[in-house]
Design a protein around this motif. Structure first.
Motif, PDB file in Angstrom:
ATOM      1  N   ARG A  16      12.472  17.415  27.091  1.00 38.74           N
ATOM      2  CA  ARG A  16      12.994  16.265  26.347  1.00 38.74           C
ATOM      3  C   ARG A  16      14.441  15.985  26.731  1.00 38.74           C
ATOM      4  O   ARG A  16      14.833  14.830  26.874  1.00 38.74           O
ATOM      5  N   THR A  17      15.226  17.027  26.893  1.00 39.88           N
ATOM      6  CA  THR A  17      16.624  16.856  27.285  1.00 39.88           C
ATOM      7  C   THR A  17      16.727  16.215  28.664  1.00 39.88           C
ATOM      8  O   THR A  17      17.510  15.286  28.873  1.00 39.88           O
ATOM      9  N   LEU A  18      15.936  16.690  29.604  1.00 37.88           N
ATOM     10  CA  LEU A  18      15.964  16.125  30.959  1.00 37.88           C
ATOM     11  C   LEU A  18      15.487  14.678  30.966  1.00 37.88           C
ATOM     12  O   LEU A  18      16.054  13.837  31.672  1.00 37.88           O
ATOM     13  N   ARG A  19      14.453  14.365  30.183  1.00 37.22           N
ATOM     14  CA  ARG A  19      13.973  12.980  30.100  1.00 37.22           C
ATOM     15  C   ARG A  19      15.053  12.066  29.535  1.00 37.22           C
ATOM     16  O   ARG A  19      15.276  10.968  30.030  1.00 37.22           O
ATOM     17  N   THR A  20      15.738  12.537  28.489  1.00 35.62           N
ATOM     18  CA  THR A  20      16.793  11.728  27.888  1.00 35.62           C
ATOM     19  C   THR A  20      17.930  11.503  28.873  1.00 35.62           C
ATOM     20  O   THR A  20      18.467  10.395  28.975  1.00 35.62           O
ATOM     21  N   ALA A  21      18.319  12.550  29.584  1.00 35.28           N
ATOM     22  CA  ALA A  21      19.394  12.408  30.578  1.00 35.28           C
ATOM     23  C   ALA A  21      19.008  11.373  31.629  1.00 35.28           C
ATOM     24  O   ALA A  21      19.820  10.512  31.997  1.00 35.28           O
ATOM     25  N   PHE A  22      17.778  11.435  32.101  1.00 32.28           N
ATOM     26  CA  PHE A  22      17.316  10.488  33.109  1.00 32.28           C
ATOM     27  C   PHE A  22      17.316   9.063  32.553  1.00 32.28           C
ATOM     28  O   PHE A  22      17.815   8.127  33.186  1.00 32.28           O
ATOM     29  N   GLN A  23      16.789   8.884  31.334  1.00 29.07           N
ATOM     30  CA  GLN A  23      16.721   7.553  30.730  1.00 29.07           C
ATOM     31  C   GLN A  23      18.109   6.979  30.473  1.00 29.07           C
ATOM     32  O   GLN A  23      18.366   5.801  30.732  1.00 29.07           O
ATOM     33  N   ALA A  24      19.018   7.814  29.981  1.00 24.11           N
ATOM     34  CA  ALA A  24      20.377   7.341  29.715  1.00 24.11           C
ATOM     35  C   ALA A  24      21.096   6.991  31.012  1.00 24.11           C
ATOM     36  O   ALA A  24      21.842   6.007  31.061  1.00 24.11           O
ATOM     37  N   ALA A  25      20.890   7.796  32.039  1.00 22.51           N
ATOM     38  CA  ALA A  25      21.537   7.523  33.322  1.00 22.51           C
ATOM     39  C   ALA A  25      21.058   6.192  33.903  1.00 22.51           C
ATOM     40  O   ALA A  25      21.867   5.392  34.397  1.00 22.51           O
ATOM     41  N   ILE A  26      19.763   5.944  33.830  1.00 30.37           N
ATOM     42  CA  ILE A  26      19.217   4.677  34.328  1.00 30.37           C
ATOM     43  C   ILE A  26      19.784   3.506  33.523  1.00 30.37           C
ATOM     44  O   ILE A  26      20.206   2.487  34.088  1.00 30.37           O
ATOM     45  N   SER A  30      22.392   0.839  35.137  1.00 31.45           N
ATOM     46  CA  SER A  30      21.949  -0.543  35.296  1.00 31.45           C
ATOM     47  C   SER A  30      22.938  -1.518  34.676  1.00 31.45           C
ATOM     48  O   SER A  30      23.192  -2.589  35.225  1.00 31.45           O
ATOM     49  N   VAL A  31      23.528  -1.153  33.559  1.00 32.37           N
ATOM     50  CA  VAL A  31      24.491  -2.052  32.917  1.00 32.37           C
ATOM     51  C   VAL A  31      25.860  -1.953  33.571  1.00 32.37           C
ATOM     52  O   VAL A  31      26.445  -2.960  33.964  1.00 32.37           O
ATOM     53  N   LEU A  32      26.372  -0.732  33.691  1.00 33.53           N
ATOM     54  CA  LEU A  32      27.750  -0.562  34.135  1.00 33.53           C
ATOM     55  C   LEU A  32      27.946  -0.687  35.636  1.00 33.53           C
ATOM     56  O   LEU A  32      29.007  -1.119  36.092  1.00 33.53           O
ATOM     57  N   HIS A  51      38.391   0.171  39.299  1.00 29.18           N
ATOM     58  CA  HIS A  51      37.586  -0.294  38.169  1.00 29.18           C
ATOM     59  C   HIS A  51      36.141   0.179  38.314  1.00 29.18           C
ATOM     60  O   HIS A  51      35.509   0.585  37.334  1.00 29.18           O
ATOM     61  N   TYR A  52      35.607   0.100  39.516  1.00 29.92           N
ATOM     62  CA  TYR A  52      34.233   0.550  39.732  1.00 29.92           C
ATOM     63  C   TYR A  52      34.123   2.054  39.470  1.00 29.92           C
ATOM     64  O   TYR A  52      33.160   2.515  38.859  1.00 29.92           O
ATOM     65  N   ALA A  53      35.124   2.826  39.875  1.00 23.88           N
ATOM     66  CA  ALA A  53      35.130   4.265  39.606  1.00 23.88           C
ATOM     67  C   ALA A  53      35.175   4.532  38.108  1.00 23.88           C
ATOM     68  O   ALA A  53      34.531   5.471  37.619  1.00 23.88           O
ATOM     69  N   ALA A  54      35.902   3.705  37.380  1.00 26.52           N
ATOM     70  CA  ALA A  54      35.936   3.859  35.923  1.00 26.52           C
ATOM     71  C   ALA A  54      34.560   3.603  35.327  1.00 26.52           C
ATOM     72  O   ALA A  54      34.132   4.311  34.407  1.00 26.52           O
ATOM     73  N   TYR A  55      33.843   2.613  35.842  1.00 29.40           N
ATOM     74  CA  TYR A  55      32.484   2.347  35.360  1.00 29.40           C
ATOM     75  C   TYR A  55      31.562   3.526  35.662  1.00 29.40           C
ATOM     76  O   TYR A  55      30.696   3.865  34.860  1.00 29.40           O
ATOM     77  N   VAL A  56      31.725   4.138  36.807  1.00 31.42           N
ATOM     78  CA  VAL A  56      30.924   5.327  37.144  1.00 31.42           C
ATOM     79  C   VAL A  56      31.217   6.449  36.149  1.00 31.42           C
ATOM     80  O   VAL A  56      30.307   7.117  35.652  1.00 31.42           O
ATOM     81  N   ALA A  57      32.480   6.638  35.819  1.00 29.22           N
ATOM     82  CA  ALA A  57      32.854   7.679  34.852  1.00 29.22           C
ATOM     83  C   ALA A  57      32.277   7.389  33.471  1.00 29.22           C
ATOM     84  O   ALA A  57      31.776   8.297  32.795  1.00 29.22           O
TER      85      ALA A  57
END
Length: 107
Positions: A16-26, A30-32, A51-57
């Motif tokens: 469940r933790t790995l699935r959540t990490a994957f879903q949150a990362a996607i 996608s937004v940032l 600015h792009y590096a800040a979005y990655v962070a």
């Protein structure tokens, strides 16, 4: 790392933790990392590398936060508290049609 040799509950919590990490990362990526740069390009404002590096962070922080919350929610003490005080969030009993959070009582 394999789930072999772990208790079923622990292995399930890990999945469940790995699935959540994957879903949150996607979601965060996608937004940032896609939507905001595309929108700024349309508006003729190009993002600088900083600015792009800040979005990655920020995407990484959102992913880490969602993963941490999922891991905490899988702890036995938290699960027991949820079962007692927030049964609609409990993993022990699936929602039925009468429990549907979006259903009205007048139907």
């Amino acid at each position: 790392m394999s789930d072999k040799g772990q208790s079923p509950g622990r292995a399930d919590a890990r999945r469940r933790t790995l699935r959540t990490a994957f879903q949150a990362a996607i979601s965060a990526a996608s937004v940032l990392l896609v939507a905001i740069p595309v929108a700024s390009a349309v508006l003729h404002e190009h993002l600088s590398a900083s600015h792009y590096a800040a979005y990655v962070a920020v995407a990484g922080a959102v992913t880490a936060g969602a993963t941490l919350i999922t891991r905490l929610m899988a702890l036995p003490a938290v699960t027991g508290w949820i079962d007692t005080y927030l049964p609609w969030l409990s993993t022990g009993s699936p929602l039925t049609d009468s429990d549907d959070l979006g259903a009205s009582d007048t139907e």
